[in-house]
Scaffold this active site. Structure first.
Site, PDB file in Angstrom:
ATOM      1  N   CYS A   1       0.841  -1.207   0.000  1.00  0.00           N
ATOM      2  CA  CYS A   1       0.000   0.000   0.000  1.00  0.00           C
ATOM      3  C   CYS A   1       0.875   1.256   0.000  1.00  0.00           C
ATOM      4  O   CYS A   1       0.663   2.185  -0.773  1.00  0.00           O
ATOM      5  CB  CYS A   1      -0.926  -0.039   1.213  1.00  0.00           C
ATOM      6  SG  CYS A   1      -2.152   1.271   1.260  1.00  0.00           S
ATOM      7  N   CYS A   2       1.887   1.280   0.872  1.00  0.00           N
ATOM      8  CA  CYS A   2       2.792   2.441   0.920  1.00  0.00           C
ATOM      9  C   CYS A   2       3.565   2.589  -0.390  1.00  0.00           C
ATOM     10  O   CYS A   2       3.844   3.711  -0.831  1.00  0.00           O
ATOM     11  CB  CYS A   2       3.790   2.297   2.068  1.00  0.00           C
ATOM     12  SG  CYS A   2       3.165   2.782   3.676  1.00  0.00           S
TER      13      CYS A   2
ATOM     14  N   CYS B   1      -3.527   4.222   9.463  1.00  0.00           N
ATOM     15  CA  CYS B   1      -2.271   3.685  10.002  1.00  0.00           C
ATOM     16  C   CYS B   1      -1.663   4.568  11.080  1.00  0.00           C
ATOM     17  O   CYS B   1      -0.467   4.472  11.376  1.00  0.00           O
ATOM     18  CB  CYS B   1      -1.257   3.493   8.875  1.00  0.00           C
ATOM     19  SG  CYS B   1      -1.814   2.338   7.624  1.00  0.00           S
TER      20      CYS B   1
ATOM     21  N   CYS C   1       7.463   4.165   6.130  1.00  0.00           N
ATOM     22  CA  CYS C   1       6.579   3.912   4.994  1.00  0.00           C
ATOM     23  C   CYS C   1       7.350   3.362   3.807  1.00  0.00           C
ATOM     24  O   CYS C   1       6.790   2.697   2.949  1.00  0.00           O
ATOM     25  CB  CYS C   1       5.831   5.177   4.598  1.00  0.00           C
ATOM     26  SG  CYS C   1       6.886   6.472   3.936  1.00  0.00           S
TER      27      CYS C   1
HETATM   28  S1  SF4 Z   1       0.460   4.676   5.640  1.00  0.00           S
HETATM   29 FE1  SF4 Z   1      -1.111   3.041   5.591  1.00  0.00          FE
HETATM   30  S2  SF4 Z   1      -2.805   3.812   4.327  1.00  0.00           S
HETATM   31 FE2  SF4 Z   1      -1.015   5.152   4.003  1.00  0.00          FE
HETATM   32  S3  SF4 Z   1      -0.068   4.374   2.179  1.00  0.00           S
HETATM   33 FE3  SF4 Z   1       0.967   3.370   3.909  1.00  0.00          FE
HETATM   34  S4  SF4 Z   1      -0.177   1.449   4.345  1.00  0.00           S
HETATM   35 FE4  SF4 Z   1      -1.422   2.759   2.936  1.00  0.00          FE
END
Ligand code: SF4
Length: 243
Positions: free
Chosen positions: A115-116, A206, A229
């Site tokens: 996701c990050c 998060c 991240c």
């Molecule tokens: S911090 Fe969480 S929601 Fe944001 S990009 Fe990363 S995994 Fe995705």
């Protein structure tokens, strides 16, 4: 571009200079090919203020994952008014809904690294292609993963091109107290979530409240063995997933 030996020398000499002096060097060396990247944590706000005060018109950019707190989105507008310069917003190729269609809903609950990567790392990599120097608000005091950062570093952000850029961390030596004293002294707008106990503020899913004596990155990715991240520690060597 600078050689590793030149970067080491600069790190030693600039590392002892005040932050404004480090920023001045970056402007004289790179001009607008150096840019401040910020998620509006305290150190980024201090740097924006120092740049404005010293007439160093760096471009400023931020990453909007589509999952930020409304307070963070509102803060961007307040900061543009306060500093009287625009802040560029970088966005992922996929909306949150498109990401859910491809990878399933709430990817951050199952694979936050992916996701990050989609929502932060790849948009940043595209931006860095246009720069020679990325100016960050990293501080050594923030966490164990940041304790050894240099003030001047080389950053291999794109293995495909083999092009390194300079990563500048002019706030490396600042303590949390110094940052907050500066913000208060200059009445700089900051994220109101800090007043509600959030230590470090990222995407809403998060980011959780942390104990006041926890490290400054506490409250991020609770429940996962993850403290960064990826924009500072992980740029994928090759993409082995579909986006
Ligand atoms: S911090 Fe969480 S929601 Fe944001 S990009 Fe990363 S995994 Fe995705």
């Amino acid at each position: 571009m600078l050689t590793p030996a030149e970067v080491r020398g600069l790190d030693q000499s600039l590392g002892r200079q005040p932050t404004a002096q480090i920023l001045r060097w970056a402007w004289e060396r790179f001009g607008p090919r150096a840019a401040i990247g910020t998620s509006f944590q305290g150190a980024g706000l201090v740097m924006m203020h120092l740049a404005k005060l010293n007439r160093l018109p760096f471009p400023v950019f931020t990453l909007d994952t589509g999952l930020l707190f409304p307070e963070t989105v509102a803060l961007k507008r307040r900061l543009e008014e306060f500093f009287e310069f625009p802040i560029e917003t970088l966005e992922p190729d996929l909306t949150v809904a498109e990401q859910a269609d491809i990878h399933g809903p709430e990817l951050w609950t199952r694979n936050p690294d992916l996701c990050c990567t989609i929502r932060k790392v790849l948009p940043l990599r595209d931006k860095l292609c246009d720069l020679d120097c990325w100016i960050t608000g990293l501080r050594r005091q923030q966490s164990a993963t940041r304790a050894d950062i240099g003030v001047v570093e080389l950053y291999a952000f794109d293995e495909a091109s083999g092009r390194d850029i300079v990563k500048l961390n002019p706030m490396a030596q600042w303590t949390r107290d110094e940052v907050w004293n500066y913000l208060r002294q200059h009445r700089i707008p900051y994220n109101p979530l800090h007043d509600r106990g959030y230590r470090s503020i990222g995407c809403q899913p998060c980011t959780t409240l942390a104990a006041p004596d926890a490290n400054e990155r506490a409250g991020r990715w609770t429940g996962f063995n993850k403290v960064e991240c990826g924009i500072h520690t992980f740029l994928p060597k090759k993409l082995d997933f579909q986006i």
